[in-house]
Design an enzyme around this catalytic site. Structure first.
Site, PDB file in Angstrom:
ATOM      1  N   VAL A  11      53.355  73.126  59.426  1.00 40.91           N
ATOM      2  CA  VAL A  11      52.172  72.812  58.625  1.00 40.91           C
ATOM      3  C   VAL A  11      52.110  71.326  58.282  1.00 40.91           C
ATOM      4  O   VAL A  11      51.101  70.657  58.522  1.00 40.91           O
ATOM      5  CB  VAL A  11      52.145  73.687  57.339  1.00 40.91           C
ATOM      6  CG1 VAL A  11      51.095  73.191  56.352  1.00 40.91           C
ATOM      7  CG2 VAL A  11      51.877  75.134  57.712  1.00 40.91           C
ATOM      8  N   THR A 121      52.464  78.551  51.290  1.00 35.77           N
ATOM      9  CA  THR A 121      51.965  79.858  50.850  1.00 35.77           C
ATOM     10  C   THR A 121      52.848  80.333  49.698  1.00 35.77           C
ATOM     11  O   THR A 121      54.042  80.551  49.890  1.00 35.77           O
ATOM     12  CB  THR A 121      52.030  80.861  52.025  1.00 35.77           C
ATOM     13  OG1 THR A 121      51.249  80.327  53.097  1.00 35.77           O
ATOM     14  CG2 THR A 121      51.502  82.218  51.614  1.00 35.77           C
ATOM     15  N   GLU A 158      49.578  78.847  64.491  1.00 32.57           N
ATOM     16  CA  GLU A 158      50.456  78.174  65.441  1.00 32.57           C
ATOM     17  C   GLU A 158      49.920  78.420  66.845  1.00 32.57           C
ATOM     18  O   GLU A 158      49.422  79.490  67.154  1.00 32.57           O
ATOM     19  CB  GLU A 158      51.888  78.703  65.323  1.00 32.57           C
ATOM     20  CG  GLU A 158      52.575  78.160  64.093  1.00 32.57           C
ATOM     21  CD  GLU A 158      53.958  78.747  63.868  1.00 32.57           C
ATOM     22  OE1 GLU A 158      54.591  79.191  64.836  1.00 32.57           O
ATOM     23  OE2 GLU A 158      54.388  78.753  62.702  1.00 32.57           O
ATOM     24  N   ASN A 214      46.207  86.978  55.121  1.00 34.65           N
ATOM     25  CA  ASN A 214      47.301  87.409  56.007  1.00 34.65           C
ATOM     26  C   ASN A 214      47.546  88.906  55.914  1.00 34.65           C
ATOM     27  O   ASN A 214      47.832  89.562  56.921  1.00 34.65           O
ATOM     28  CB  ASN A 214      48.585  86.633  55.687  1.00 34.65           C
ATOM     29  CG  ASN A 214      48.593  85.287  56.397  1.00 34.65           C
ATOM     30  OD1 ASN A 214      47.669  84.970  57.151  1.00 34.65           O
ATOM     31  ND2 ASN A 214      49.612  84.495  56.160  1.00 34.65           N
ATOM     32  N   CYS A 266      54.744  83.943  59.136  1.00 33.01           N
ATOM     33  CA  CYS A 266      53.800  84.207  58.041  1.00 33.01           C
ATOM     34  C   CYS A 266      53.582  85.682  57.716  1.00 33.01           C
ATOM     35  O   CYS A 266      53.892  86.109  56.609  1.00 33.01           O
ATOM     36  CB  CYS A 266      52.469  83.527  58.346  1.00 33.01           C
ATOM     37  SG  CYS A 266      52.625  81.738  58.337  1.00 33.01           S
ATOM     38  N   LYS A 327      54.474  84.656  69.553  1.00 32.73           N
ATOM     39  CA  LYS A 327      53.170  84.739  70.204  1.00 32.73           C
ATOM     40  C   LYS A 327      53.080  83.584  71.198  1.00 32.73           C
ATOM     41  O   LYS A 327      53.943  82.686  71.173  1.00 32.73           O
ATOM     42  CB  LYS A 327      52.023  84.701  69.194  1.00 32.73           C
ATOM     43  CG  LYS A 327      51.878  83.377  68.465  1.00 32.73           C
ATOM     44  CD  LYS A 327      50.617  83.397  67.621  1.00 32.73           C
ATOM     45  CE  LYS A 327      50.440  82.092  66.880  1.00 32.73           C
ATOM     46  NZ  LYS A 327      49.240  82.046  66.070  1.00 32.73           N
TER      47      LYS A 327
HETATM   48  N1  LIG Z   1      53.640  78.091  60.213  1.00 38.01           N
HETATM   49  C1  LIG Z   1      52.402  78.478  60.001  1.00 38.01           C
HETATM   50  O1  LIG Z   1      51.676  78.865  60.926  1.00 38.01           O
HETATM   51  C2  LIG Z   1      51.826  78.446  58.609  1.00 38.01           C
HETATM   52  C3  LIG Z   1      50.436  78.598  58.445  1.00 38.01           C
HETATM   53  C4  LIG Z   1      49.917  78.560  57.162  1.00 38.01           C
HETATM   54  C5  LIG Z   1      50.767  78.415  56.082  1.00 38.01           C
HETATM   55  N2  LIG Z   1      52.101  78.306  56.272  1.00 38.01           N
HETATM   56  C6  LIG Z   1      52.961  78.121  55.093  1.00 38.01           C
HETATM   57  O2  LIG Z   1      53.276  76.741  54.980  1.00 38.01           O
HETATM   58  C7  LIG Z   1      54.598  76.565  54.473  1.00 38.01           C
HETATM   59  C8  LIG Z   1      55.414  75.745  55.462  1.00 38.01           C
HETATM   60  O3  LIG Z   1      55.534  76.466  56.651  1.00 38.01           O
HETATM   61  P1  LIG Z   1      56.095  75.824  57.996  1.00 38.01           P
HETATM   62  O4  LIG Z   1      55.940  76.871  59.044  1.00 38.01           O
HETATM   63  O5  LIG Z   1      55.510  74.483  58.174  1.00 38.01           O
HETATM   64  O6  LIG Z   1      57.648  75.677  57.595  1.00 38.01           O
HETATM   65  P2  LIG Z   1      58.792  74.880  58.397  1.00 38.01           P
HETATM   66  O7  LIG Z   1      60.047  75.611  58.091  1.00 38.01           O
HETATM   67  O8  LIG Z   1      58.375  74.649  59.808  1.00 38.01           O
HETATM   68  O9  LIG Z   1      58.827  73.458  57.690  1.00 38.01           O
HETATM   69  C9  LIG Z   1      59.227  73.261  56.375  1.00 38.01           C
HETATM   70  C10 LIG Z   1      59.837  71.873  56.266  1.00 38.01           C
HETATM   71  O10 LIG Z   1      60.081  71.603  54.894  1.00 38.01           O
HETATM   72  C11 LIG Z   1      61.279  70.826  54.811  1.00 38.01           C
HETATM   73  N3  LIG Z   1      61.799  70.853  53.437  1.00 38.01           N
HETATM   74  C12 LIG Z   1      62.500  71.818  52.801  1.00 38.01           C
HETATM   75  N4  LIG Z   1      62.780  71.440  51.542  1.00 38.01           N
HETATM   76  C13 LIG Z   1      62.230  70.212  51.362  1.00 38.01           C
HETATM   77  C14 LIG Z   1      62.151  69.311  50.282  1.00 38.01           C
HETATM   78  N5  LIG Z   1      62.710  69.601  49.112  1.00 38.01           N
HETATM   79  N6  LIG Z   1      61.507  68.150  50.463  1.00 38.01           N
HETATM   80  C15 LIG Z   1      60.932  67.852  51.649  1.00 38.01           C
HETATM   81  N7  LIG Z   1      60.966  68.668  52.715  1.00 38.01           N
HETATM   82  C16 LIG Z   1      61.606  69.831  52.579  1.00 38.01           C
HETATM   83  C17 LIG Z   1      62.187  71.457  55.843  1.00 38.01           C
HETATM   84  O11 LIG Z   1      63.236  70.602  56.202  1.00 38.01           O
HETATM   85  C18 LIG Z   1      61.190  71.719  56.976  1.00 38.01           C
HETATM   86  O12 LIG Z   1      61.121  70.612  57.860  1.00 38.01           O
HETATM   87  C19 LIG Z   1      55.130  77.974  54.221  1.00 38.01           C
HETATM   88  O13 LIG Z   1      54.886  78.333  52.892  1.00 38.01           O
HETATM   89  C20 LIG Z   1      54.298  78.816  55.160  1.00 38.01           C
HETATM   90  O14 LIG Z   1      54.190  80.152  54.719  1.00 38.01           O
HETATM   91  C21 LIG Z   1      52.658  78.298  57.514  1.00 38.01           C
END
Ligand SMILES: NC(=O)c1ccc[n+]([C@@H]2O[C@H](COP(=O)([O-])OP(=O)(O)OC[C@H]3O[C@@H](n4cnc5c(N)ncnc54)[C@H](O)[C@@H]3O)[C@@H](O)[C@H]2O)c1
Length: 442
Positions: A11, A121, A158, A214, A266, A327
Site C-alpha cells: 500500500v 485497515t 494487488e 472486504n 486482506c 491470485k
Molecule cells: N495489500 C493490499 O492489497 C491492501 C489493500 C488495502 C489495504 N491494505 C491494508 O494496508 C495495510 C498495509 O498493508 P500492506 O499489504 O502494504 O503491508 P506490507 O506488510 O506489505 O507493508 C507494511 C510495511 O510497514 C512497515 N512497518 C512496520 N512497522 C513500521 C513502523 N513502525 N514504521 C514504519 N514502517 C513500518 C513494514 O516494514 C512493511 O514494509 C494493512 O492494514 C492492510 O490491511 C492492504
C-alpha cells in the site's frame, strides 16, 4: 503538496509512487532498513505491474525519497500517512502495534500542525487510539502541537494497484473536522478530475466501510464456493449457474467465481478481525464466522479431490502445482491456498514440483530448503516427472496449455483445476482425467 508515508509495502509504496506521479513530494519511511536500502538502490521489493517505472521516474525527478530517518519523515509532510501492516493477533483480531508505534514516532518528532491519515485497515475506534497515543507523547514532551487524525482506507487490489490508485472507484475520507476534509480533497484533486469520487463521512463509519467492503466480497466468494460444493453433490454445473445468476443485475457477474478459497493479506484477516470486533462488542457475527469457516474448508478442496482420486494414499506421488501466489499478477503468498495444498501434500508423503511466474522467490523464502519442494522455472518443467497437475492460481499463461504435452508428461494423466479454466469435455476427450470445482460430479 508534501506528504510522508509510514510503511513501504504494497500500500505505502504504491501510494507513494502514485502521489509523486501527480507532482507531490513524497517521503516514504520504513523501519525495515534492508527494504529502504533496496529501494534506494532502485530495487522494487514486491512484484506489482507498472510500479517499477513509476518509482524510477519519480525518484529521478526528485519527488520520491526513501528513508529510515524518522525525524526527516515527520518534518517533511503536512500529511503523515500510516500504511503499516495490521496482521492478525493470536485470536484473529487486528494487531495494532505497528499503527500505534507510528503514532508514537510522529508525536515524538512533531513540531508543527500535522494531519495523521490512517490508510491501514484498522478496527473501528483506532483513530481514537492513535489520537490518544499522540496526545500522551506530546504531554510527556510538554509540547502543544495541533494535529488531526483522519481515516482514509485504501481499496487498491494487488495486481492492479497502480490503476486502482490512479483511478479509484471511491476515496473515503473520515474526519471530524471540515477543514481537514478540504485539505484532503485538494490532495486527492488530481485523482478526481473525471468526476468527484470523494465520499466524506465520520471517522468510525470510514473505518467500518473498509471492513464492510472486504467482508462483502469474501461473502460472495464463500457463497459461490458453498454452491459449487452443492453442485457437485447434485450433479449440476456451477459455471452454468454462475452465468444464470450473474445475468441478474442485482447480483452481477463480478466476484462470483468459485475456486480454491480466498487468500491474500486482506480478506482472511479482515473478515476475522471484524468478527473479533463483533465478539468484543458482545455480538455473535454468525454470517462472518460462516464466511470464514466455508473458506477454510474450501482451501482444502484441492487436496481432498486428489486424495479421493488416489483412495487416500498420496505417499510417494509427485504433484505439479501451477500458481503459488494468492491470485495472478502478484507475488504475494500471504494466506495463499497453494500453501494449504502443499502443506497437506507434504503431510501425506507426496512431493511438489511448483511453478509460478512471479512467486517462486517468495515461496523459497517461506519454505527455505524444503524437502519435497522443487521450484521450477517454467510451467512444463513442473509437470516433467509428475503424476498429476493441480492448478491453483489463474495466471493467464495457464489458460490454454498444450493438453497433449500434459497428457504425455503426467504419469497419471490427471488435472485438478482449482479455477475452472477449461471445459471438462474438451480435456476429457483428450484422454486426461479432469476434476474442477463444482462442475457436475467431478
Ligand atoms: N495489500 C493490499 O492489497 C491492501 C489493500 C488495502 C489495504 N491494505 C491494508 O494496508 C495495510 C498495509 O498493508 P500492506 O499489504 O502494504 O503491508 P506490507 O506488510 O506489505 O507493508 C507494511 C510495511 O510497514 C512497515 N512497518 C512496520 N512497522 C513500521 C513502523 N513502525 N514504521 C514504519 N514502517 C513500518 C513494514 O516494514 C512493511 O514494509 C494493512 O492494514 C492492510 O490491511 C492492504
Amino acid at each position: 503538496m508534501r506528504l510522508t508515508i509510514f510503511g513501504s509495502g504494497y500500500v505505502g509504496l504504491v501510494q507513494g509512487a502514485c502521489m509523486a506521479e501527480m507532482g507531490n513530494h513524497v517521503v516514504c519511511y520504513d523501519i525495515d532498513a534492508d527494504k529502504i536500502d533496496r529501494l534506494n538502490r532502485g530495487e522494487i521489493p514486491i512484484y506489482e505491474p507498472g510500479l517499477e517505472a513509476y518509482v524510477e521516474r519519480n525518484v529521478e525527478a526528485g519527488r520520491l525519497e526513501f528513508t529510515t530517518d524518522v525525524k526527516k519523515a515527520v518534518d517533511h509532510g503536512l500529511f503523515q500517512f500510516i500504511a503499516v501492516g495490521t496482521p492478525p493477533d493470536e485470536d484473529g483480531s487486528a494487531d495494532l502495534k505497528h499503527v500505534v508505534a507510528v503514532a508514537h514516532a510522529i508525536a515524538e518528532n512533531m513540531e508543527e500542525y500535522r494531519i495523521v491519515v490512517d490508510k491501514s485497515t484498522v478496527p473501528v475506534g483506532t483513530a481514537d487510539k492513535v489520537k490518544a497515543e499522540i496526545e500522551k507523547v506530546l504531554d510527556q514532551r510538554g509540547k502543544k502541537v495541533e494535529f488531526d487524525v483522519v481515516s482514509n482506507p485504501e481499496f487498491l487490489k494487488e495486481g492492479a494497484a497502480i490503476s486502482d490508485f490512479m483511478k479509484p472507484d471511491r476515496i473515503i475520507i473520515g474526519t471530524d473536522n471540515p477543514r481537514t476534509t478540504e485539505l484532503l480533497r485538494s490532495l486527492y484533486e488530481p485523482f478526481n478530475r473525471n468526476h468527484d469520487r470523494l465520499i466524506s463521512m465520520d471517522i468510525r463509519s470510514a473505518e467500518l466501510t473498509k471492513y464492510a467492503a472486504n467482508a462483502m466480497l469474501a461473502t460472495k466468494i464463500s457463497f459461490m464456493n458453498e454452491l459449487a460444493n452443492l453442485a457437485e453433490r447434485f450433479g449440476a454445473d456451477i459455471e452454468a449457474v454462475r452465468l444464470g445468476i450473474g445475468s441478474d443485475p442485482r447480483i452481477g457477474y463480478h466476484f462470483i467465481y468459485p475456486g480454491a478459497g480466498y487468500g491474500g493479506s486482506c480478506f482472511p484477516k479482515d473478515v476475522q478481525a471484524l468478527a473479533r470486533s463483533a465478539d468484543a462488542s458482545g455480538y455473535d457475527a454468525e454470517l462472518l464466522n460462516a464466511v470464514e469457516a466455508v473458506n477454510l474448508r474450501q482451501k482444502r478442496r484441492l487436496f481432498e479431490k486428489l486424495s479421493d482420486h488416489y483412495g487416500g494414499d498420496l505417499k510417494g506421488k509427485t504433484i505439479a502445482v501451477w500458481g503459488l501466489s494468492f491470485k495472478p499478477n502478484t507475488d504475494d503468498m500471504r494466506a495463499a491456498p497453494s500453501r494449504v495444498l502443499m502443506e497437506a501434500l507434504w503431510e501425506a508423503g507426496a512431493t511438489v514440483k511448483a511453478y509460478d511466474p512471479e512467486a517462486t522467490e517468495e515461496t523459497a523464502r517461506i519454505y527455505p530448503d524444503k524437502d519435497g519442494l522443487t521450484l521450477c522455472e517454467e510451467a512444463y518443467g513442473a509437470v516433467e516427472g509428475a503424476d498429476a497437475l493441480v492448478i491453483v492460481t489463474e495466471w493467464q499463461e495457464f489458460r490454454s496449455p498444450d493438453f497433449q504435452v500434459l497428457k504425455d508428461k503426467l504419469a497419471d494423466a490427471l488435472i485438478v483445476d482449482g479455477r475452472n479454466l477449461y471445459e471438462p469435455e474438451t480435456v476429457e476427450a483428450l484422454g486426461l482425467k479432469y476434476y474442477a470445482i463444482g462442475r457436475g460430479r467431478t
